[in-house]
Design a protein around this motif. Structure first.
Motif, PDB file in Angstrom:
ATOM      1  N   ARG A  26      68.270 -86.728 -31.335  1.00  0.00           N
ATOM      2  CA  ARG A  26      68.188 -85.298 -31.650  1.00  0.00           C
ATOM      3  C   ARG A  26      66.729 -84.932 -31.810  1.00  0.00           C
ATOM      4  N   MET A  27      66.405 -83.730 -31.396  1.00  0.00           N
ATOM      5  CA  MET A  27      65.033 -83.247 -31.529  1.00  0.00           C
ATOM      6  C   MET A  27      64.950 -82.330 -32.746  1.00  0.00           C
ATOM      7  N   PRO A  28      63.943 -82.488 -33.595  1.00  0.00           N
ATOM      8  CA  PRO A  28      63.809 -81.574 -34.731  1.00  0.00           C
ATOM      9  C   PRO A  28      63.487 -80.175 -34.238  1.00  0.00           C
ATOM     10  N   MET A  29      64.124 -79.180 -34.847  1.00  0.00           N
ATOM     11  CA  MET A  29      63.928 -77.817 -34.375  1.00  0.00           C
ATOM     12  C   MET A  29      63.959 -76.826 -35.532  1.00  0.00           C
ATOM     13  N   ASP A  53      65.285 -79.885 -19.377  1.00  0.00           N
ATOM     14  CA  ASP A  53      66.370 -79.187 -18.702  1.00  0.00           C
ATOM     15  C   ASP A  53      67.091 -78.339 -19.736  1.00  0.00           C
ATOM     16  N   ILE A  54      67.136 -77.025 -19.511  1.00  0.00           N
ATOM     17  CA  ILE A  54      67.819 -76.102 -20.413  1.00  0.00           C
ATOM     18  C   ILE A  54      68.873 -75.369 -19.600  1.00  0.00           C
ATOM     19  N   ASP A  55      70.110 -75.399 -20.079  1.00  0.00           N
ATOM     20  CA  ASP A  55      71.138 -74.639 -19.379  1.00  0.00           C
ATOM     21  C   ASP A  55      72.079 -73.980 -20.370  1.00  0.00           C
ATOM     22  N   VAL A  56      72.739 -72.932 -19.876  1.00  0.00           N
ATOM     23  CA  VAL A  56      73.711 -72.189 -20.663  1.00  0.00           C
ATOM     24  C   VAL A  56      75.025 -72.234 -19.903  1.00  0.00           C
ATOM     25  N   ASP A  57      76.072 -72.678 -20.598  1.00  0.00           N
ATOM     26  CA  ASP A  57      77.411 -72.704 -20.039  1.00  0.00           C
ATOM     27  C   ASP A  57      78.291 -71.916 -20.994  1.00  0.00           C
ATOM     28  N   GLY A  58      78.612 -70.692 -20.603  1.00  0.00           N
ATOM     29  CA  GLY A  58      79.336 -69.804 -21.521  1.00  0.00           C
ATOM     30  C   GLY A  58      78.424 -69.464 -22.682  1.00  0.00           C
ATOM     31  N   GLN A  59      78.790 -69.864 -23.878  1.00  0.00           N
ATOM     32  CA  GLN A  59      77.972 -69.604 -25.063  1.00  0.00           C
ATOM     33  C   GLN A  59      77.335 -70.884 -25.604  1.00  0.00           C
ATOM     34  N   LEU A  60      77.292 -71.951 -24.795  1.00  0.00           N
ATOM     35  CA  LEU A  60      76.714 -73.227 -25.209  1.00  0.00           C
ATOM     36  C   LEU A  60      75.353 -73.430 -24.547  1.00  0.00           C
ATOM     37  N   LEU A  61      74.299 -73.498 -25.379  1.00  0.00           N
ATOM     38  CA  LEU A  61      72.942 -73.764 -24.891  1.00  0.00           C
ATOM     39  C   LEU A  61      72.676 -75.255 -25.041  1.00  0.00           C
ATOM     40  N   THR A  62      72.270 -75.905 -23.966  1.00  0.00           N
ATOM     41  CA  THR A  62      71.985 -77.344 -23.986  1.00  0.00           C
ATOM     42  C   THR A  62      70.548 -77.573 -23.570  1.00  0.00           C
ATOM     43  N   ILE A  63      69.836 -78.366 -24.378  1.00  0.00           N
ATOM     44  CA  ILE A  63      68.453 -78.746 -24.074  1.00  0.00           C
ATOM     45  C   ILE A  63      68.424 -80.262 -23.932  1.00  0.00           C
ATOM     46  N   LEU A  88      68.493 -84.691 -26.809  1.00  0.00           N
ATOM     47  CA  LEU A  88      69.568 -83.752 -26.515  1.00  0.00           C
ATOM     48  C   LEU A  88      69.814 -82.878 -27.729  1.00  0.00           C
ATOM     49  N   ARG A  89      69.976 -81.590 -27.468  1.00  0.00           N
ATOM     50  CA  ARG A  89      70.349 -80.650 -28.531  1.00  0.00           C
ATOM     51  C   ARG A  89      71.243 -79.598 -27.929  1.00  0.00           C
ATOM     52  N   GLN A  90      72.346 -79.280 -28.613  1.00  0.00           N
ATOM     53  CA  GLN A  90      73.264 -78.249 -28.152  1.00  0.00           C
ATOM     54  C   GLN A  90      73.485 -77.255 -29.274  1.00  0.00           C
ATOM     55  N   LEU A  91      73.532 -75.970 -28.904  1.00  0.00           N
ATOM     56  CA  LEU A  91      73.771 -74.909 -29.878  1.00  0.00           C
ATOM     57  C   LEU A  91      74.832 -73.966 -29.345  1.00  0.00           C
ATOM     58  N   ASN A  92      75.728 -73.563 -30.217  1.00  0.00           N
ATOM     59  CA  ASN A  92      76.694 -72.535 -29.879  1.00  0.00           C
ATOM     60  C   ASN A  92      76.027 -71.198 -30.151  1.00  0.00           C
ATOM     61  N   LEU A  93      75.837 -70.388 -29.122  1.00  0.00           N
ATOM     62  CA  LEU A  93      75.105 -69.129 -29.248  1.00  0.00           C
ATOM     63  C   LEU A  93      75.919 -68.031 -29.907  1.00  0.00           C
ATOM     64  N   GLY A  94      77.209 -68.102 -29.870  1.00  0.00           N
ATOM     65  CA  GLY A  94      78.018 -67.042 -30.443  1.00  0.00           C
ATOM     66  C   GLY A  94      77.964 -65.795 -29.565  1.00  0.00           C
ATOM     67  N   GLN A  95      78.517 -64.728 -30.084  1.00  0.00           N
ATOM     68  CA  GLN A  95      78.557 -63.472 -29.332  1.00  0.00           C
ATOM     69  C   GLN A  95      77.266 -62.680 -29.572  1.00  0.00           C
ATOM     70  N   GLY A  96      77.000 -61.726 -28.702  1.00  0.00           N
ATOM     71  CA  GLY A  96      75.864 -60.834 -28.905  1.00  0.00           C
ATOM     72  C   GLY A  96      74.540 -61.356 -28.398  1.00  0.00           C
ATOM     73  N   ILE A  97      74.549 -62.368 -27.533  1.00  0.00           N
ATOM     74  CA  ILE A  97      73.323 -62.929 -26.968  1.00  0.00           C
ATOM     75  C   ILE A  97      73.243 -62.556 -25.497  1.00  0.00           C
ATOM     76  N   ASP A  98      72.058 -62.160 -25.047  1.00  0.00           N
ATOM     77  CA  ASP A  98      71.831 -61.851 -23.641  1.00  0.00           C
ATOM     78  C   ASP A  98      71.435 -63.147 -22.931  1.00  0.00           C
ATOM     79  N   THR A  99      72.418 -63.900 -22.470  1.00  0.00           N
ATOM     80  CA  THR A  99      72.160 -65.210 -21.879  1.00  0.00           C
ATOM     81  C   THR A  99      71.383 -65.131 -20.566  1.00  0.00           C
ATOM     82  N   GLU A 100      71.366 -63.974 -19.922  1.00  0.00           N
ATOM     83  CA  GLU A 100      70.640 -63.815 -18.662  1.00  0.00           C
ATOM     84  C   GLU A 100      69.125 -63.745 -18.867  1.00  0.00           C
TER      85      GLU A 100
END
Length: 151
Positions: A26-29, A53-63, A88-100
């Protein structure tokens, strides 16, 4: 009779937790909100920016990131404490985020990810309007206007 040594158990636990052969670390953040966007900063010292590598799949951000250590042939190590590792770090972005519009930069061993709040999720004022369609009738303009009754 076997004796229980809590320090030996703690050392065994720590070595398995931080062993790079056991999978991604895990990376400290840090994560905070600044106005209409969130800012994530993660420590990734010694990482080749091309390996991030950073990607968004639905509301899951993965670094994901890799630290590789290279040495020429014939090198004789005196000491080697830095190890190659996967992060590796994953975050659930929840609603209200402009993933684009998520963006990222890497500078001096720190990855910064800017996560904008979507327009729909931003606080906004609701304008109160008047009914402009119905005419305002003043008593002196119309004979049909209600008149006070005198008693």
């Amino acid at each position: 009779m076997a004796t229980y040594d809590p320090f030996r158990e703690l050392d065994r636990f720590a070595s398995t937790l931080f062993d790079p052969r056991r999978g991604p670390r895990r990376m400290p953040m840090d994560l905070y909100r600044d106005g209409d966007h969130y800012v994530l900063t993660a420590d990734l010292p010694g990482i080749d920016p091309g390996s991030v590598d950073i990607d968004v799949d639905g509301q899951l951000l993965t670094i994901r990131a890799e630290r590789t250590l290279t040495a020429g042939d014939g090198v004789k190590w005196i000491t080697r404490e830095r190890e190659a590792a996967s992060f590796l770090r994953q975050l659930n972005l929840g609603q209200g985020i402009d993933t684009e519009r998520i963006s990222a930069t890497y500078s001096n061993g720190v990855l910064s990810v800017t996560i904008p709040v979507s327009e729909k999720a931003k606080p906004r004022k609701i304008e109160v309007s008047t009914d402009a369609e119905s005419p305002v009738i003043r008593a002196h303009e119309s004979a049909d206007a209600p008149q006070p009754v005198e008693q």
